[in-house]
Design a protein around this motif. Structure first.
Motif, short mmCIF file in Angstrom:
data_model
loop_
_atom_site.label_atom_id
_atom_site.label_comp_id
_atom_site.label_asym_id
_atom_site.label_seq_id
_atom_site.Cartn_x
_atom_site.Cartn_y
_atom_site.Cartn_z
N PRO A 1 0.91 -1.25 -0.02
CA PRO A 1 -0.05 0.10 0.07
C PRO A 1 0.81 1.35 -0.02
O PRO A 1 0.31 2.38 -0.22
CB PRO A 1 -0.88 -0.18 1.41
CG PRO A 1 -0.29 -1.12 2.25
CD PRO A 1 0.75 -1.98 1.30
N ALA A 2 2.26 1.09 0.30
CA ALA A 2 3.11 2.42 0.39
C ALA A 2 3.75 2.62 -0.93
O ALA A 2 4.51 3.52 -1.11
CB ALA A 2 4.05 2.21 1.62
N ALA A 3 3.59 1.79 -1.80
CA ALA A 3 4.10 1.98 -3.22
C ALA A 3 3.65 3.09 -3.87
O ALA A 3 2.43 3.45 -3.84
CB ALA A 3 3.84 0.66 -4.06
N PRO A 4 4.26 3.91 -4.69
CA PRO A 4 3.96 5.01 -5.55
C PRO A 4 2.74 4.65 -6.59
O PRO A 4 2.99 3.44 -7.17
CB PRO A 4 5.06 5.64 -5.96
CG PRO A 4 6.02 4.47 -5.92
CD PRO A 4 5.67 3.85 -5.08
N PHE A 5 2.01 5.48 -6.90
CA PHE A 5 1.08 5.44 -7.87
C PHE A 5 0.10 4.31 -7.55
O PHE A 5 -0.54 3.73 -8.82
CB PHE A 5 1.71 5.27 -9.28
CG PHE A 5 2.62 6.31 -9.57
CD1 PHE A 5 2.17 7.68 -9.80
CD2 PHE A 5 3.96 5.94 -9.66
CE1 PHE A 5 3.05 8.59 -10.05
CE2 PHE A 5 4.81 7.05 -9.79
CZ PHE A 5 4.55 8.36 -10.04
N MET A 6 -0.14 3.82 -6.43
CA MET A 6 -1.06 2.83 -6.05
C MET A 6 -2.45 3.28 -5.82
O MET A 6 -2.39 4.52 -5.16
CB MET A 6 -0.45 1.78 -5.06
CG MET A 6 0.64 1.13 -5.48
SD MET A 6 0.68 0.22 -7.14
CE MET A 6 -0.42 -1.09 -6.26
N PRO A 7 -3.43 2.82 -6.03
CA PRO A 7 -4.69 3.16 -5.52
C PRO A 7 -4.67 3.65 -3.67
O PRO A 7 -4.22 2.69 -2.98
CB PRO A 7 -5.77 2.22 -5.49
CG PRO A 7 -5.26 1.26 -6.67
CD PRO A 7 -3.68 1.38 -6.47
N ARG B 1 -3.40 6.25 -2.67
CA ARG B 1 -2.33 7.25 -2.14
C ARG B 1 -2.45 8.41 -2.30
O ARG B 1 -1.85 9.37 -2.04
CB ARG B 1 -0.95 6.43 -2.99
CG ARG B 1 -0.60 5.31 -2.64
CD ARG B 1 0.51 5.28 -1.65
NE ARG B 1 1.45 6.30 -1.89
CZ ARG B 1 2.36 6.51 -1.06
NH1 ARG B 1 2.41 6.06 0.13
NH2 ARG B 1 3.31 7.39 -1.32
N ASP B 2 -3.87 8.94 -2.96
CA ASP B 2 -4.03 10.27 -3.15
C ASP B 2 -4.13 10.91 -1.82
O ASP B 2 -4.86 10.29 -0.77
CB ASP B 2 -5.41 10.28 -3.90
CG ASP B 2 -5.04 9.78 -5.32
OD1 ASP B 2 -4.12 9.84 -5.84
OD2 ASP B 2 -6.16 9.47 -5.84
N PRO B 3 -4.11 12.18 -1.94
CA PRO B 3 -4.17 12.95 -0.46
C PRO B 3 -5.74 13.10 -0.29
O PRO B 3 -6.61 13.19 -0.92
CB PRO B 3 -3.77 14.66 -0.75
CG PRO B 3 -3.75 14.36 -2.16
CD PRO B 3 -3.58 12.89 -2.76
#
Length: 161
Positions: free
Chosen positions: A37-43, A45-47
């Motif tokens: 879940p901490a990977a970039p561009f994954m669902p 991860r948006d603010p």
């Protein structure tokens, strides 16, 4: 991390930037795990908005009932109405019992008769407050028990009847 182990990293970076010594680093390719879940561009991860973050925090902390009870006490005027709120003050909410202080015993008695209407308003507007009953108190009466020389017993009232 640098070529020579006795050179600090900051000095090695300075030398590399000045072109004095080329770093001999090998970059490792990192594979992005789809389940991380901490990977970039994954669902996800948006603010998020501050409102949703605070709502999640209060829900996880178990503060929702306490905040609903405080909200009920703050919004007593909307629940009771303007005229009733002028003559009443919410004192507290303990163990599901809402305590209301009234200006006179007449207001306390009238609100006791309107208890079901007020309970319906509370259940409609603040269901998370979990109010089970309402207690209406009249004004504080003067006490005959005061002063350093108070005698035990009924005092002067026993001559009244």
């Amino acid at each position: 991390m640098s070529d020579t182990p006795d050179v600090p990293e900051t000095l090695a970076t300075y030398l590399r930037l000045r072109g004095l010594k080329a770093p001999n680093r090998r970059r490792k390719r990192v594979r992005i795990d789809e389940d991380d879940p901490a990977a970039p561009f994954m669902p996800g991860r948006d603010p998020h908005s501050i409102d949703s973050v605070l709502a999640d925090l209060t829900k996880k902390s178990g503060w929702d009932p306490l905040l609903a009870q405080e909200d009920l006490l703050q919004n007593w005027k909307e629940i009771a109405g303007d005229e009733t709120a002028q003559h009443t003050t919410p004192v507290g909410l303990n163990d599901g019992v809402l305590t209301i202080r009234c200006d006179s015993t007449a207001w306390a008695k009238q609100l006791q008769l309107m208890r079901s209407v007020i309970m319906t308003q509370i259940a409609f507007h603040h269901p998370a407050a979990k109010v089970s009953s309402i207690r209406f108190l009249g004004p504080d009466v003067p006490s005959w028990k005061w002063g350093p020389r108070t005698a035990p017993g009924r005092g002067p009232r026993d001559t009244y009847g």
